[in-house]
Design a protein around this motif. Structure first.
Motif, mmCIF file in Angstrom:
data_model
loop_
_atom_site.group_PDB
_atom_site.id
_atom_site.type_symbol
_atom_site.label_atom_id
_atom_site.label_comp_id
_atom_site.label_asym_id
_atom_site.label_seq_id
_atom_site.Cartn_x
_atom_site.Cartn_y
_atom_site.Cartn_z
ATOM 1 N N LEU A 137 0.745 -1.264 -0.119
ATOM 2 C CA LEU A 137 -0.092 -0.031 0.139
ATOM 3 C C LEU A 137 0.586 1.230 0.040
ATOM 4 O O LEU A 137 0.560 2.269 -0.973
ATOM 5 N N ASP A 138 1.926 1.321 1.035
ATOM 6 C CA ASP A 138 2.575 2.492 0.848
ATOM 7 C C ASP A 138 3.364 2.719 -0.590
ATOM 8 O O ASP A 138 3.581 3.703 -0.982
ATOM 9 N N PRO A 139 3.875 1.415 -1.108
ATOM 10 C CA PRO A 139 4.453 1.855 -2.424
ATOM 11 C C PRO A 139 3.614 2.255 -3.280
ATOM 12 O O PRO A 139 4.246 2.890 -4.201
ATOM 13 N N SER A 140 2.379 2.029 -3.326
ATOM 14 C CA SER A 140 1.403 2.521 -4.331
ATOM 15 C C SER A 140 1.319 3.952 -4.450
ATOM 16 O O SER A 140 1.281 4.737 -5.197
ATOM 17 N N ILE A 141 1.294 4.430 -3.076
ATOM 18 C CA ILE A 141 1.512 5.983 -2.917
ATOM 19 C C ILE A 141 2.918 6.690 -3.491
ATOM 20 O O ILE A 141 2.784 7.578 -4.131
ATOM 21 N N LEU A 142 4.105 5.939 -3.007
ATOM 22 C CA LEU A 142 5.262 6.450 -3.533
ATOM 23 C C LEU A 142 5.817 6.216 -4.848
ATOM 24 O O LEU A 142 6.424 7.102 -5.441
ATOM 25 N N GLU A 143 4.947 5.355 -5.473
ATOM 26 C CA GLU A 143 5.290 5.456 -6.937
ATOM 27 C C GLU A 143 4.528 6.406 -7.662
ATOM 28 O O GLU A 143 5.140 7.009 -8.566
ATOM 29 N N GLN B 270 -5.308 2.035 -1.483
ATOM 30 C CA GLN B 270 -4.510 2.093 -2.563
ATOM 31 C C GLN B 270 -4.670 3.409 -3.578
ATOM 32 O O GLN B 270 -5.602 4.076 -3.312
ATOM 33 N N ALA B 271 -3.270 3.791 -4.065
ATOM 34 C CA ALA B 271 -3.558 4.987 -4.842
ATOM 35 C C ALA B 271 -4.392 4.679 -6.097
ATOM 36 O O ALA B 271 -4.882 5.942 -6.118
ATOM 37 N N LEU B 272 -4.651 3.863 -6.566
ATOM 38 C CA LEU B 272 -5.605 3.851 -7.612
ATOM 39 C C LEU B 272 -6.856 4.051 -7.141
ATOM 40 O O LEU B 272 -7.847 4.404 -8.088
ATOM 41 N N GLU B 273 -7.390 4.138 -5.993
ATOM 42 C CA GLU B 273 -8.678 4.219 -5.409
ATOM 43 C C GLU B 273 -8.759 6.006 -4.925
ATOM 44 O O GLU B 273 -9.807 6.005 -4.410
ATOM 45 N N GLN B 274 -7.624 6.625 -5.087
ATOM 46 C CA GLN B 274 -7.899 7.929 -4.676
ATOM 47 C C GLN B 274 -7.506 8.838 -5.723
ATOM 48 O O GLN B 274 -6.451 9.360 -6.158
ATOM 49 N N PRO B 275 -8.897 9.703 -5.976
ATOM 50 C CA PRO B 275 -8.781 10.450 -7.281
ATOM 51 C C PRO B 275 -8.163 11.821 -7.152
ATOM 52 O O PRO B 275 -7.467 12.529 -7.873
ATOM 53 N N GLU B 276 -8.147 12.152 -5.835
ATOM 54 C CA GLU B 276 -7.521 13.485 -5.656
ATOM 55 C C GLU B 276 -6.028 13.287 -4.917
ATOM 56 O O GLU B 276 -5.374 14.087 -4.623
ATOM 57 N N LEU B 277 -5.437 12.015 -5.149
ATOM 58 C CA LEU B 277 -4.005 11.758 -4.775
ATOM 59 C C LEU B 277 -3.165 12.787 -5.239
ATOM 60 O O LEU B 277 -2.042 13.241 -4.422
ATOM 61 N N ASP B 278 -3.214 13.044 -6.413
ATOM 62 C CA ASP B 278 -1.963 14.037 -7.166
ATOM 63 C C ASP B 278 -1.808 15.281 -6.452
ATOM 64 O O ASP B 278 -0.887 15.785 -6.333
ATOM 65 N N ALA B 279 -3.073 15.766 -6.289
ATOM 66 C CA ALA B 279 -3.246 17.162 -5.602
ATOM 67 C C ALA B 279 -2.873 17.197 -4.213
ATOM 68 O O ALA B 279 -1.909 17.957 -3.747
#
Length: 429
Positions: free
Chosen positions: A46-52, A189-198
């Motif tokens: 899970l952490d790696p998906s954010i860090l990627e 998971q990163a793919l489930e967070q639409p606002e992650l890049d912001a």
């Protein structure tokens, strides 16, 4: 030798903000045009998906138990050849576990910085930071980061009393809008967070605003280690791999190894009701089938095609969540029972407390493999196990391996590079 700037980000405990800080540093440097490679210490998906997402590059595991020293050395050397900055996020507290984050940092001489949650302390911050830095003198601590400070004055206060060789690198404010959503296995998971890049950009802004003048990343000399490529034992074989929000727990190193062994990989999404690709072998990795059980149960062809796959004696590996998806029934944490694929007799129940956690070593019929276990579900099945794992830390988690025809299933998330020949022998059978 190859030289590359590097930093090992650790903490006194889980929950201190290591992932947020690592992602913030990565995104900040990427925005400045730097090539950043990030690693995660120990088993984690899970952490790696954010860090990627923060770094724009795949995040690999560095684990002295699962991969071994030479494997980790080769991964770091490869990153150093192509990056301007290497970041390594630790696991748990700096000295927790065997092997620990400290063991990894010491093995490769990585400069260490500890992220300390300063929200409930003032001058004690310096005592805690100094104790962490002095506990193992062979580690090189280059500074400390104060996280979740209440004000600029609080940020100055926590830095009081720090020795000259342990500077306060940054003081980062406590902001609820920067908190990542979590669920029972950790971060969403990163793919489930639409606002992650912001959010990543907001973290980078916070890092840049809180960074104290004078800090710079120190270059690290790494040996030019290269792992010899494995024999192409899977040449001509096509392996289907489930990959989506329900089956997302995949080590990049596992995918790399299958390709290095010569396999052609075909990814598909059971959640999008994509059919099983034409293949010689298949892999259902772990993930969150319990959150998507109704959608998976409505897949019109998956159970039938997997049944044909097994009846044709083609290998199928199901790990943790992948195994749960093959059972007769899966009851989610809300108590709702869902009919699953029915390829493996038994039922599982997702509970609200952790059921198992730990590194695992397991003897497959083809040879020993290493990995880890982390789940909230319990399983009932009439199948007798063909192998039982051991835990290097002596913990109670000791998962079993089931086999039914060409189906092999376990709660263990296997790290394929721990034994490429065994992996090739199974998928090539």
């Amino acid at each position: 030798m190859t030289s590359c700037a590097a930093l090992f980000i650790s903490a006194p405990s889980s929950g201190s903000g290591k992932t947020c800080v690592t992602a913030a540093i990565a995104r900040s440097n990427v925005r400045r045009g730097k090539r950043v490679r990030v690693f995660k210490t120990g088993p984690d998906f899970l952490d790696p998906s954010i860090l990627e997402r923060a770094s724009g590059a795949p995040v690999y595991q560095l684990d002295l138990f699962m991969g071994g020293f030479q494997h980790c050395q080769a991964l770091l050397a490869e990153a150093a050849r192509e990056a301007d900055l290497i970041l390594v996020e630790g696991v748990m507290g700096l000295f927790d576990g065997k092997p620990s984050s400290a063991d990894l940092a010491a093995a490769f001489g990585l400069p260490v910085v500890c992220v300390i949650d300063a929200s409930a302390m003032a001058q004690t911050f310096a005592a805690l930071a100094t104790g962490l830095a002095r506990f193992r003198p062979e580690l090189h601590h280059c500074g400390v980061i104060a996280n979740r400070v209440g004000s600029p004055a609080h940020g100055r206060m926590v830095g009081e009393g720090l020795p000259d060789d342990l500077p306060l690198i940054a003081a980062l404010p406590r902001e609820p809008r920067l908190i990542l959503p979590e669920r029972h296995l950790g971060l969403v998971q990163a793919l489930e967070q639409p606002e992650l890049d912001a959010q990543l950009d907001a973290w980078a802004d916070t890092w840049e605003a809180g960074l104290r003048p004078g800090f710079d990343f120190k270059p690290l000399d790494l040996r030019d280690a290269i792992e010899p490529p494995p024999a192409r034992l899977l040449a001509g074989r096509r392996i289907a791999i489930a990959r989506d929000a329900a089956f997302g727990f995949i080590y990049p190193a596992n995918v790399d190894l299958l390709r290095a062994l010569g396999a052609e990989l075909a990814f598909f999404s059971p959640l999008r009701h994509e059919p099983l690709p034409d293949c010689d072998a298949a892999w259902l990795p772990g993930g969150y089938p319990e959150l998507h059980a109704e959608t998976l149960g409505a897949h019109s062809t998956l159970a039938e095609s997997l049944t044909r796959h097994i009846n044709a004696n083609r290998p199928l590996l199901a790990e943790c969540g992948g195994m749960l998806a093959l059972l007769d029934e899966l009851t989610d944490a809300a108590g709702d029972a869902h009919r699953m694929a029915g390829l493996m007799p038994g039922r599982a129940h997702v509970q609200h407390r952790l059921a198992a956690l730990g590194l695992q070593a397991m003897d497959w019929p083809e040879g020993p493999l290493r990995g880890h276990s982390y789940h909230y579900s319990t399983l009932e099945t009439p199948l007798a196990p063909i192998a039982r794992a051991t835990n290097p830390n002596g913990g109670k988690t000791a998962e079993v391996l089931y086999q039914r025809g060409s189906l092999r299933a376990s709660y263990v998330h296997h790290y394929f590079p721990s034994n490429p020949e065994a992996v090739a022998a199974f998928f090539g059978s």
